[in-house]
Motif scaffolding. Sequence first.
Motif, PDB file in Angstrom:
ATOM      1  N   PHE A 443       0.828  -1.200   0.000  1.00 25.02           N
ATOM      2  CA  PHE A 443       0.000   0.000   0.000  1.00 25.02           C
ATOM      3  C   PHE A 443       0.875   1.267   0.000  1.00 25.02           C
ATOM      4  CE2 PHE A 443      -2.880   2.830   2.720  1.00 25.02           C
ATOM      5  CZ  PHE A 443      -3.473   3.385   1.591  1.00 25.02           C
ATOM      6  N   LEU A 444       1.901   1.292   0.845  1.00 20.15           N
ATOM      7  CA  LEU A 444       2.786   2.453   0.902  1.00 20.15           C
ATOM      8  C   LEU A 444       3.574   2.615  -0.388  1.00 20.15           C
ATOM      9  CD1 LEU A 444       4.097   2.059   4.570  1.00 20.15           C
ATOM     10  CD2 LEU A 444       2.229   3.502   3.730  1.00 20.15           C
ATOM     11  N   LEU A 445       3.998   1.495  -0.989  1.00 21.05           N
ATOM     12  CA  LEU A 445       4.711   1.584  -2.264  1.00 21.05           C
ATOM     13  C   LEU A 445       3.801   2.082  -3.379  1.00 21.05           C
ATOM     14  CD1 LEU A 445       6.858  -1.687  -2.174  1.00 21.05           C
ATOM     15  CD2 LEU A 445       7.635   0.661  -1.856  1.00 21.05           C
ATOM     16  N   ALA A 446       2.523   1.704  -3.342  1.00 24.86           N
ATOM     17  CA  ALA A 446       1.592   2.164  -4.372  1.00 24.86           C
ATOM     18  C   ALA A 446       1.343   3.663  -4.280  1.00 24.86           C
ATOM     19  CB  ALA A 446       0.277   1.397  -4.251  1.00 24.86           C
ATOM     20  N   LEU A 447       1.462   4.235  -3.074  1.00 21.67           N
ATOM     21  CA  LEU A 447       1.249   5.672  -2.905  1.00 21.67           C
ATOM     22  C   LEU A 447       2.467   6.500  -3.275  1.00 21.67           C
ATOM     23  CD1 LEU A 447      -0.614   5.669   0.527  1.00 21.67           C
ATOM     24  CD2 LEU A 447      -1.616   6.062  -1.730  1.00 21.67           C
ATOM     25  N   ALA A 448       3.640   5.884  -3.401  1.00 22.69           N
ATOM     26  CA  ALA A 448       4.875   6.631  -3.638  1.00 22.69           C
ATOM     27  C   ALA A 448       4.849   7.483  -4.904  1.00 22.69           C
ATOM     28  CB  ALA A 448       6.054   5.657  -3.661  1.00 22.69           C
ATOM     29  N   PRO A 449       4.230   7.051  -6.045  1.00 25.09           N
ATOM     30  CA  PRO A 449       4.239   7.900  -7.246  1.00 25.09           C
ATOM     31  C   PRO A 449       3.411   9.178  -7.118  1.00 25.09           C
ATOM     32  CG  PRO A 449       3.826   5.601  -7.820  1.00 25.09           C
ATOM     33  CD  PRO A 449       3.684   5.714  -6.350  1.00 25.09           C
ATOM     34  N   PHE A 450       2.685   9.357  -6.015  1.00 22.71           N
ATOM     35  CA  PHE A 450       1.808  10.525  -5.864  1.00 22.71           C
ATOM     36  C   PHE A 450       2.318  11.360  -4.680  1.00 22.71           C
ATOM     37  CE2 PHE A 450      -0.621   6.893  -7.455  1.00 22.71           C
ATOM     38  CZ  PHE A 450      -1.030   7.384  -8.687  1.00 22.71           C
ATOM     39  N   PRO A 451       3.201  12.320  -4.928  1.00 25.49           N
ATOM     40  CA  PRO A 451       3.865  13.047  -3.820  1.00 25.49           C
ATOM     41  C   PRO A 451       2.938  13.944  -3.022  1.00 25.49           C
ATOM     42  CG  PRO A 451       4.431  14.016  -5.946  1.00 25.49           C
ATOM     43  CD  PRO A 451       3.670  12.764  -6.246  1.00 25.49           C
ATOM     44  N   ASP A 452       1.746  14.277  -3.562  1.00 27.75           N
ATOM     45  CA  ASP A 452       0.833  15.175  -2.851  1.00 27.75           C
ATOM     46  C   ASP A 452      -0.371  14.447  -2.260  1.00 27.75           C
ATOM     47  OD1 ASP A 452       2.442  17.294  -3.464  1.00 27.75           O
ATOM     48  OD2 ASP A 452       1.338  17.867  -5.256  1.00 27.75           O
ATOM     49  N   HIS A 453      -0.301  13.139  -2.141  1.00 27.52           N
ATOM     50  CA  HIS A 453      -1.472  12.404  -1.665  1.00 27.52           C
ATOM     51  C   HIS A 453      -1.723  12.703  -0.197  1.00 27.52           C
ATOM     52  CE1 HIS A 453       0.281   9.279   0.971  1.00 27.52           C
ATOM     53  NE2 HIS A 453       1.342   9.360   0.188  1.00 27.52           N
ATOM     54  N   ARG A 454      -2.962  12.612   0.224  1.00 25.28           N
ATOM     55  CA  ARG A 454      -3.378  12.697   1.623  1.00 25.28           C
ATOM     56  C   ARG A 454      -4.147  11.420   1.945  1.00 25.28           C
ATOM     57  NH1 ARG A 454      -3.197  18.207   3.486  1.00 25.28           N
ATOM     58  NH2 ARG A 454      -4.478  17.549   5.258  1.00 25.28           N
ATOM     59  N   THR A 455      -3.690  10.705   2.934  1.00 23.18           N
ATOM     60  CA  THR A 455      -4.252   9.394   3.267  1.00 23.18           C
ATOM     61  C   THR A 455      -4.739   9.401   4.708  1.00 23.18           C
ATOM     62  OG1 THR A 455      -2.765   8.288   1.709  1.00 23.18           O
ATOM     63  CG2 THR A 455      -3.766   6.930   3.421  1.00 23.18           C
ATOM     64  N   ARG A 456      -5.959   8.887   4.906  1.00 18.84           N
ATOM     65  CA  ARG A 456      -6.537   8.781   6.239  1.00 18.84           C
ATOM     66  C   ARG A 456      -6.921   7.320   6.472  1.00 18.84           C
ATOM     67  NH1 ARG A 456      -8.677  13.117   3.569  1.00 18.84           N
ATOM     68  NH2 ARG A 456      -8.233  15.177   4.457  1.00 18.84           N
ATOM     69  N   VAL A 457      -6.585   6.797   7.638  1.00 14.08           N
ATOM     70  CA  VAL A 457      -6.812   5.392   7.946  1.00 14.08           C
ATOM     71  C   VAL A 457      -7.627   5.301   9.230  1.00 14.08           C
ATOM     72  CG1 VAL A 457      -5.737   3.170   8.443  1.00 14.08           C
ATOM     73  CG2 VAL A 457      -4.642   4.753   6.836  1.00 14.08           C
ATOM     74  N   TRP A 458      -8.766   4.578   9.153  1.00 15.09           N
ATOM     75  CA  TRP A 458      -9.612   4.274  10.312  1.00 15.09           C
ATOM     76  C   TRP A 458      -9.507   2.772  10.612  1.00 15.09           C
ATOM     77  CZ3 TRP A 458     -10.992   7.973   6.763  1.00 15.09           C
ATOM     78  CH2 TRP A 458     -11.378   9.223   7.271  1.00 15.09           C
ATOM     79  N   PRO A 459     -10.082   2.311  11.689  1.00 12.62           N
ATOM     80  CA  PRO A 459     -10.035   0.863  11.968  1.00 12.62           C
ATOM     81  C   PRO A 459     -10.687   0.011  10.889  1.00 12.62           C
ATOM     82  CG  PRO A 459     -10.603   2.076  13.964  1.00 12.62           C
ATOM     83  CD  PRO A 459     -10.615   3.067  12.845  1.00 12.62           C
ATOM     84  N   GLY A 460     -11.736   0.524  10.243  1.00 11.09           N
ATOM     85  CA  GLY A 460     -12.441  -0.305   9.267  1.00 11.09           C
ATOM     86  C   GLY A 460     -12.349   0.181   7.840  1.00 11.09           C
ATOM     87  N   GLY A 461     -11.533   1.163   7.531  1.00 11.50           N
ATOM     88  CA  GLY A 461     -11.452   1.659   6.167  1.00 11.50           C
ATOM     89  C   GLY A 461     -10.380   2.726   6.033  1.00 11.50           C
ATOM     90  N   CYS A 462     -10.194   3.206   4.803  1.00  8.93           N
ATOM     91  CA  CYS A 462      -9.205   4.244   4.534  1.00  8.93           C
ATOM     92  C   CYS A 462      -9.656   5.084   3.361  1.00  8.93           C
ATOM     93  CB  CYS A 462      -7.815   3.650   4.274  1.00  8.93           C
ATOM     94  SG  CYS A 462      -7.760   2.481   2.906  1.00  8.93           S
ATOM     95  N   GLN A 463      -9.120   6.249   3.267  1.00 10.69           N
ATOM     96  CA  GLN A 463      -9.446   7.206   2.204  1.00 10.69           C
ATOM     97  C   GLN A 463      -8.146   7.821   1.695  1.00 10.69           C
ATOM     98  OE1 GLN A 463     -11.026  11.256   3.074  1.00 10.69           O
ATOM     99  NE2 GLN A 463     -12.860  10.542   1.995  1.00 10.69           N
ATOM    100  N   VAL A 464      -8.043   7.982   0.362  1.00  7.43           N
ATOM    101  CA  VAL A 464      -6.846   8.535  -0.267  1.00  7.43           C
ATOM    102  C   VAL A 464      -7.270   9.609  -1.256  1.00  7.43           C
ATOM    103  CG1 VAL A 464      -4.846   8.075  -1.743  1.00  7.43           C
ATOM    104  CG2 VAL A 464      -5.538   6.390  -0.021  1.00  7.43           C
ATOM    105  N   GLU A 465      -6.695  10.803  -1.093  1.00  6.96           N
ATOM    106  CA  GLU A 465      -6.803  11.855  -2.100  1.00  6.96           C
ATOM    107  C   GLU A 465      -5.475  11.912  -2.836  1.00  6.96           C
ATOM    108  OE1 GLU A 465      -7.945  15.560  -0.416  1.00  6.96           O
ATOM    109  OE2 GLU A 465      -9.458  14.673   0.910  1.00  6.96           O
ATOM    110  N   LEU A 466      -5.509  11.680  -4.148  1.00  6.01           N
ATOM    111  CA  LEU A 466      -4.265  11.548  -4.905  1.00  6.01           C
ATOM    112  C   LEU A 466      -3.522  12.860  -5.079  1.00  6.01           C
ATOM    113  CD1 LEU A 466      -5.187   8.940  -7.669  1.00  6.01           C
ATOM    114  CD2 LEU A 466      -4.096   8.593  -5.451  1.00  6.01           C
ATOM    115  N   GLY A 467      -4.151  13.997  -4.859  1.00  7.69           N
ATOM    116  CA  GLY A 467      -3.463  15.276  -4.976  1.00  7.69           C
ATOM    117  C   GLY A 467      -3.497  15.839  -6.382  1.00  7.69           C
ATOM    118  N   ASP A 468      -2.718  16.900  -6.577  1.00  8.64           N
ATOM    119  CA  ASP A 468      -2.744  17.635  -7.853  1.00  8.64           C
ATOM    120  C   ASP A 468      -1.701  17.170  -8.844  1.00  8.64           C
ATOM    121  OD1 ASP A 468      -4.812  19.282  -6.943  1.00  8.64           O
ATOM    122  OD2 ASP A 468      -3.400  20.641  -5.954  1.00  8.64           O
ATOM    123  N   ARG A 469      -0.689  16.454  -8.409  1.00  8.93           N
ATOM    124  CA  ARG A 469       0.375  16.017  -9.328  1.00  8.93           C
ATOM    125  C   ARG A 469       0.092  14.581  -9.752  1.00  8.93           C
ATOM    126  NH1 ARG A 469       6.043  17.553  -6.696  1.00  8.93           N
ATOM    127  NH2 ARG A 469       6.698  16.776  -8.736  1.00  8.93           N
TER     128      ARG A 469
END
Length: 489
Positions: A443-469
């Motif tokens: 999961f962390l490696l998959a996010l590496a190509p997106f330098p402006d991503h914002r990721t939020r993690v809860w006990p039962g789910g997660c949300q990712v905003e890929l950012g502008d780049r």
Amino acid sequence: MRAAREGPTIYLLAAAALALGAGVVVWQRRRPLLVCVALALPGLLVAALLVRFGGSLLGLAYHGELLLHHFLAVLCAAACVAVTIGWAVDPGLGRLRLLPAVPAVAGAALLLAEHLSRAPDSPVGLFGQVGTASLLLAAPLALAALWSHLQPLALRWGALVLLVPLTVRTALGGKSVLSGMPLGTEGAAPVLVTTGVAALLGVALMRPRAERGLHGAALALSAVACFTLHRGYTQRFGDLEAAVGQLARSLLGFELPYPGYLPGWRIVGGMMALFVVFALTTTSLLSRRDHVRGLCLAILLCAGLGLSTPQLVLMTGAGLLLAFDTVAGAPAPAPRVVAPPRPIEAIVGEAAGLLGLPAPTVLEQQRGAVIALRGEVERVAVDLRARQDRGAWHIVLQAGVLGRGAPDVELVPGGAGDEPHPLVAGHRARGEARRLERLPESFLLALAPFPDHRTRVWPGGCQVELGDRLDALDAAALAAVLRGMSEAT
């Protein structure tokens, strides 16, 4: 008189021994620390023996101050020449890069000659006046010649702000600036107001960030310095004028007005201007990112606006040119918004095929398209929303069930001076940092190509905003992020 009768010979030899030892250390600086210390000891020992048996501590204080005085002048002249010659031989700085070299080299040479030949307390001669005009002209010429090559944009305007107080001081003084004559008391208000405004703009444009715990110390030191100056100026003006009046005129560039003739708010305003100047300089010096620029500001602060001696003019010119050099030739900052290499509709459709999801839904609206994709990846519900607004895409991915409260951990893009978390380069972790250790590495490696991503993690789910780049966005990268989110849920 006793120290003067000793003569400078012994102390020149001691300075030569120290310089030789320092040169050897610089030459072998890549060796271990203990080796460098051992190489420096002979020069230090020879200098100490020369002073012990051929001179005295009184003579060292007397002649050493003169040696440092001349050394500083030579060093600043060499800095002016080295910086402008470095610009001249760099073809990447454009065709106008040679423009500031001639006045800077000529001004430094003339001022150094005036400094070495001028008797103490004598007026500045012709060489010094021509050198002052030439070196002061080199700074705006350098700014104009390198304007398009100063990066980033905020620091480009910050370099321009550095010239404003000196420009006002020169305009008010006229021809008397060349001979180092200070302004009258009427010049105090415009000089201090301009300096304070320039410092405020410098704080907004340069944004120095001291290390954790040192920012408050920088502000406290600046406040103590201003409080001490205020008490000395308002309560002991006579003693202050007798002791350091000439030094104050040399630094500030104007005659100190008598405090009894000024309203209190003007005195407080002047001290506030000095506080901002001290805070900007001290914070920059204590910053790991801005300490070189802070050193340039410290040189300018020590030189002041008096321009009363060739040495101070050389310090002013060196500080300005070195400050410009810190932003000259830097690469242009990466654009904040980078479009994906292919249409989003095609990328989302291919990613859906790779994950076995149904085809996405595309809805055309007046402000742009909206793309929706829903399904399950490894028995985890995933949801994709891509919305186009004014040509830029905003992509939000969700997996599992999002919590109503604050997330366990949130990854946000880090600033230039922040220390990133070791598991997520370039990002800062908010919340429970240990929660990151339970996230799958895929999961962390998959996010590496997106330098402006914002990721939020809860006990039962997660949300990712890929950012502008989104220059690295393709079907495989998008599928990897969704698959990693399902594994992290």
